[in-house]
Design a protein around this motif. Structure first.
Motif, mmCIF file in Angstrom:
data_model
loop_
_atom_site.group_PDB
_atom_site.id
_atom_site.type_symbol
_atom_site.label_atom_id
_atom_site.label_comp_id
_atom_site.label_asym_id
_atom_site.label_seq_id
_atom_site.Cartn_x
_atom_site.Cartn_y
_atom_site.Cartn_z
ATOM 1 N N ALA A 153 164.843 -9.961 31.227
ATOM 2 C CA ALA A 153 166.100 -9.209 31.228
ATOM 3 C C ALA A 153 166.230 -8.381 32.503
ATOM 4 O O ALA A 153 167.292 -8.342 33.137
ATOM 5 N N ASP A 154 165.156 -7.734 32.908
ATOM 6 C CA ASP A 154 165.188 -6.962 34.150
ATOM 7 C C ASP A 154 165.417 -7.870 35.355
ATOM 8 O O ASP A 154 166.157 -7.525 36.282
ATOM 9 N N SER A 197 152.550 -7.158 37.676
ATOM 10 C CA SER A 197 152.265 -5.723 37.611
ATOM 11 C C SER A 197 152.370 -5.173 36.199
ATOM 12 O O SER A 197 151.746 -4.167 35.859
ATOM 13 N N GLU A 198 153.148 -5.829 35.348
ATOM 14 C CA GLU A 198 153.418 -5.251 34.028
ATOM 15 C C GLU A 198 152.209 -5.309 33.110
ATOM 16 O O GLU A 198 151.941 -4.360 32.372
ATOM 17 N N ARG A 221 151.898 0.140 44.832
ATOM 18 C CA ARG A 221 152.537 0.050 46.146
ATOM 19 C C ARG A 221 152.159 -1.259 46.849
ATOM 20 O O ARG A 221 152.992 -1.859 47.533
ATOM 21 N N ARG A 222 150.908 -1.688 46.673
ATOM 22 C CA ARG A 222 150.516 -2.966 47.262
ATOM 23 C C ARG A 222 151.287 -4.114 46.603
ATOM 24 O O ARG A 222 151.726 -5.053 47.270
ATOM 25 N N TRP A 223 151.434 -4.022 45.276
ATOM 26 C CA TRP A 223 152.225 -5.041 44.576
ATOM 27 C C TRP A 223 153.649 -5.062 45.093
ATOM 28 O O TRP A 223 154.237 -6.142 45.312
ATOM 29 N N HIS A 225 163.525 0.870 42.546
ATOM 30 C CA HIS A 225 164.119 1.520 41.375
ATOM 31 C C HIS A 225 163.396 1.085 40.098
ATOM 32 O O HIS A 225 163.114 1.912 39.215
ATOM 33 N N TRP A 226 163.067 -0.182 40.005
ATOM 34 C CA TRP A 226 162.376 -0.709 38.824
ATOM 35 C C TRP A 226 160.999 -0.067 38.681
ATOM 36 O O TRP A 226 160.575 0.265 37.572
ATOM 37 N N MET A 227 160.290 0.123 39.780
ATOM 38 C CA MET A 227 158.979 0.775 39.731
ATOM 39 C C MET A 227 159.084 2.179 39.143
ATOM 40 O O MET A 227 158.232 2.614 38.372
#
Length: 340
Positions: free
Chosen positions: A195-196, A248-249, A263-265, A283-285
């Motif tokens: 969805a994101d 990352s999740e 930040r590396r991701w 923004h998502w982070m």
């Protein structure tokens, strides 16, 4: 009162002829087929099911909802256990049964659905189950991909082009297979990430670069129209984005993600997806902040970590717009529920 109810809704007998389920079929579509199979009008069948709080509506326009007593009566008429019907018909799930209607069986066929969209079923899948008339699915988003028959259907009511043949576009079919594999590994979290990702495609920076129809798709996009073509056009890139977000999740949900790793991701994600994604990924982070470090949370069945903010509840028919923590909506307009 109990005597009146027994007279109004007497004991039922199973209808002589059954109809086979279509996975994710809408309740309205199923009831319409059940009535026609037994030579009954839909109005008459619903009179047996319970008391109507609205008019009978065509199944391609909106969804039929029942309270628990009405759902139990429908199950008896259909000759199926209610739990089996609830697995087949999403709108009969516990979250969508009508509440506050009193003790008697009640149904409603309102002009606005609770969640999800009515999407045309793949005619080849339906025909294999003996269904020759148009049938309708109740699915979270405005589209549905049949990987088996390489067909894309949506909530359009275009009779000239009711489905789109995906065989000329293997990019979309491969993306669909990858998304299905990711969903099996990640469960509800994967649905939220998708969805994101689809919402990211509506970001003006992203769409200005990736929203132009390539040559292989331009003719179909012109024929479909901009709104109908948007999810189809975005699909391959959105699935790629979903897979990048998933990297990352999972460590975030397992409390193994530090800001340094994050930040590396981010840098790697921008390099892979393109510079246009830099603002929306940032923004998502911010929305998906790392969880407090400590003991890793216990995984659910299947080895999946539990959900965490901003996605803590994943409804069975929750759409991209409802699930995403980002603003935007891909391919759905104000009047798409119902599509008139």
């Amino acid at each position: 009162m109990k005597v009146q109810e027994r007279e109004r809704w007497p004991d039922l007998r199973e209808l002589p002829l059954h109809v086979r389920f279509l996975p994710n079929e809408s309740t309205g579509s199923y009831v319409t087929r059940l009535a026609e199979r037994n030579g009954l009008s839909v109005d008459y069948l619903l009179e047996i099911v319970g008391e109507g709080r609205s008019r009978v509506v065509e199944p391609h326009l909106t969804e039929l909802y029942l309270n628990r007593p009405a759902a139990e009566r429908l199950a008896r008429l259909a000759g199926r256990p209610l739990p089996v019907m609830q697995r087949a018909l999403a709108s009969l799930g516990e979250d969508y049964l009508l509440a506050g209607c009193g003790p008697g069986p009640v149904w409603k066929w309102p002009w606005a659905v609770t969640d999800g969209y009515l999407v045309r079923a793949c005619a080849l899948c339906a025909a294999r189950r003996g269904v020759t008339e148009p049938a309708w699915l109740m699915v979270p988003d405005t589209w549905h991909v049949c990987g088996e028959h390489s067909r894309w259907t949506d909530n359009s009511r275009d009779v000239a082009w009711p489905w789109i043949d995906l065989r000329p576009w293997p990019q979309i079919l491969e993306a669909h297979r990858r998304l299905a594999r990711l969903g099996r590994r990640t469960g509800p979290a994967g649905r939220a990430l998708a969805a994101d990702a689809f919402t990211m495609m509506t970001d003006h920076h992203v769409w200005s670069v990736h929203g132009r129809a390539p040559r292989w798709f331009a003719e179909a996009a012109d024929r479909l129209g901009e709104r109908r073509a948007a999810p189809l056009l975005a699909y391959p890139k959105a699935v790629q984005v979903t897979r990048v977000l998933a990297r990352s999740e999972r460590p975030r949900l397992e409390r193994n993600l530090t800001w340094e790793k994050y930040r590396r991701w981010h840098a790697q994600a921008v390099a892979e997806l393109g510079q246009a994604f830099h603002p929306v990924l940032t923004h998502w982070m911010g929305r998906h902040s790392p969880q407090a470090s400590g003991t890793a949370t216990a995984c659910e069945a299947g080895g999946r970590p539990p959900l965490a903010a901003p996605h803590t509840a994943i409804g069975a028919l929750a759409s991209v717009a409802q699930l995403s923590c980002l603003p935007g909506d891909l391919g759905a307009g104000t009047f798409d529920r119902p599509y008139l």
